[in-house]
Design an enzyme around this catalytic site. Structure first.
Site, PDB file in Angstrom:
ATOM      1  N   GLU A  98      -0.287   0.954  -4.853  1.00  0.00           N
ATOM      2  CA  GLU A  98       0.902   1.075  -3.681  1.00  0.00           C
ATOM      3  C   GLU A  98       0.147   0.606  -2.175  1.00  0.00           C
ATOM      4  O   GLU A  98       0.879  -0.279  -1.749  1.00  0.00           O
ATOM      5  CB  GLU A  98       1.427   2.657  -3.704  1.00  0.00           C
ATOM      6  CG  GLU A  98       2.135   2.906  -4.959  1.00  0.00           C
ATOM      7  CD  GLU A  98       3.220   2.057  -5.459  1.00  0.00           C
ATOM      8  OE1 GLU A  98       3.668   0.931  -4.509  1.00  0.00           O
ATOM      9  OE2 GLU A  98       3.454   2.047  -6.364  1.00  0.00           O
ATOM     10  N   HIS A 143       0.026  -3.131  -2.399  1.00  0.00           N
ATOM     11  CA  HIS A 143       1.190  -3.666  -1.729  1.00  0.00           C
ATOM     12  C   HIS A 143       1.341  -4.048  -0.328  1.00  0.00           C
ATOM     13  O   HIS A 143       1.865  -4.835   0.150  1.00  0.00           O
ATOM     14  CB  HIS A 143       2.316  -2.831  -2.343  1.00  0.00           C
ATOM     15  CG  HIS A 143       2.805  -3.315  -3.901  1.00  0.00           C
ATOM     16  ND1 HIS A 143       3.090  -4.551  -4.291  1.00  0.00           N
ATOM     17  CD2 HIS A 143       2.870  -2.448  -5.031  1.00  0.00           C
ATOM     18  CE1 HIS A 143       3.571  -4.480  -5.476  1.00  0.00           C
ATOM     19  NE2 HIS A 143       3.231  -3.461  -5.900  1.00  0.00           N
TER      20      HIS A 143
END
EC number: 3.4.24.-
Length: 292
Positions: free
Chosen positions: A145, A148
């Site tokens: 994450e 990202h």
């Protein structure tokens, strides 16, 4: 395990509302005599297309918190919350990012990252994921994450969404004008849109918008491979990310609320794969294996 469908779904809703309102109130601006002013239409499509995409981006973090019931951790209340914050901080520092907001929400194994920029981001992890994974596997998901955010995926997907929005708006109104012109051939009225234009544009906005999401989802799937590779780099080895993917492939991933749900944990068969924001887990593991 994150937020792409949130961006697409919110954008589609915004574009549908803006499209209907503009069609019902201002479609005449695109008409010059009995023809269509393509220059004005293109400018309008650009403003509406990118405007809708960036509005959905700016709303993404707020909607994510509201739709999942995510609780932002301001002060850790237990050892798990302390570990989660420190893990996000460690990866953010390693990636050269400002510290994101960190949140926990109740639910089956899942996680997501969202936010309008690298400096205004959120990493949220479900209680199910924390309870079902080893610490190393959970770290890999968190690293994914953070990757990202580091890759600027939300902004990149917003730009892509803006481009496809522009084409949707432009083509829908050209088709609407053609249909309206056909239905009104021989009419004494020589300018302005009719009911055929209005209905056609609304239908095309919906249909083309759904088809355009296939393009956005394709780019989303490519970003997942990059985020997996980024997690491997942050972890120093691809092994934990591969283990996390294997575990996710063998457990019930559950569902996030409809406007933030992702298809990354389980594979979608057949043509439905076109609407998946994530590649099949087997392909992601293979990509990590080949990169070793």
């Amino acid at each position: 395990m994150k937020r792409i469908v949130l961006l697409v779904a919110t954008n589609l809703a915004i574009m549908l509302v803006l499209g209907i309102v503009s069609t019902l109130t201002g479609a005449h601006r695109f008409f010059a005599g009995s023809g269509l002013d393509l220059g004005t239409l293109l400018l309008f499509a650009l403003i509406m297309g990118f405007g809708g995409a960036f509005i959905s981006l700016l709303m993404s973090k707020t909607i994510a918190k509201w739709s999942t019931g995510a609780h932002v951790i301001d002060t850790p209340g237990n050892s798990t919350e302390f570990w989660l914050i420190e893990t996000v901080r460690r990866f953010a520092d390693k990636a050269g990012l400002p510290m994101p907001e960190v949140a926990i929400y109740e639910g089956e194994p899942n996680a997501f990252a969202t936010g309008a920029s690298r400096g205004s981001s959120l990493v949220a992890v479900s209680t199910g994921l924390l309870q079902s994974m080893t610490r190393e596997e959970a770290e890999a998901v968190i690293a994914h994450e953070v990757a990202h955010i580091a890759n600027g995926d939300m902004v990149t997907l917003t730009l892509i969404q803006g481009v496809v929005n522009t084409f949707v708006i432009f083509i829908a109104r050209v088709v609407g004008w053609l249909v309206d012109s056909f239905l009104r051939r021989g009419s004494s009225e020589d300018s302005g849109p009719g009911i055929g234009y209005t209905i056609t544009v609304i239908v095309c906005d919906i249909v083309f918008g759904i088809l355009a999401s296939i393009i956005v989802m394709y780019f989303s799937r490519q970003r997942e491979f990059r985020a997996d590779a980024g997690a491997a780099q942050l972890m120093g080895t691809p092994r934990p990310m591969m283990a996390a993917l294997r575990r996710l492939g063998g457990i019930d991933s559950g569902d996030l609320p409809k406007n933030i749900a992702t298809a990354g944990i389980t594979d979608r068969p057949g043509w439905m794969a076109l609407f998946s924001s994530h590649p099949p887990i087997a392909e992601r593991i293979a990509a990590l294996e080949n990169a070793r």
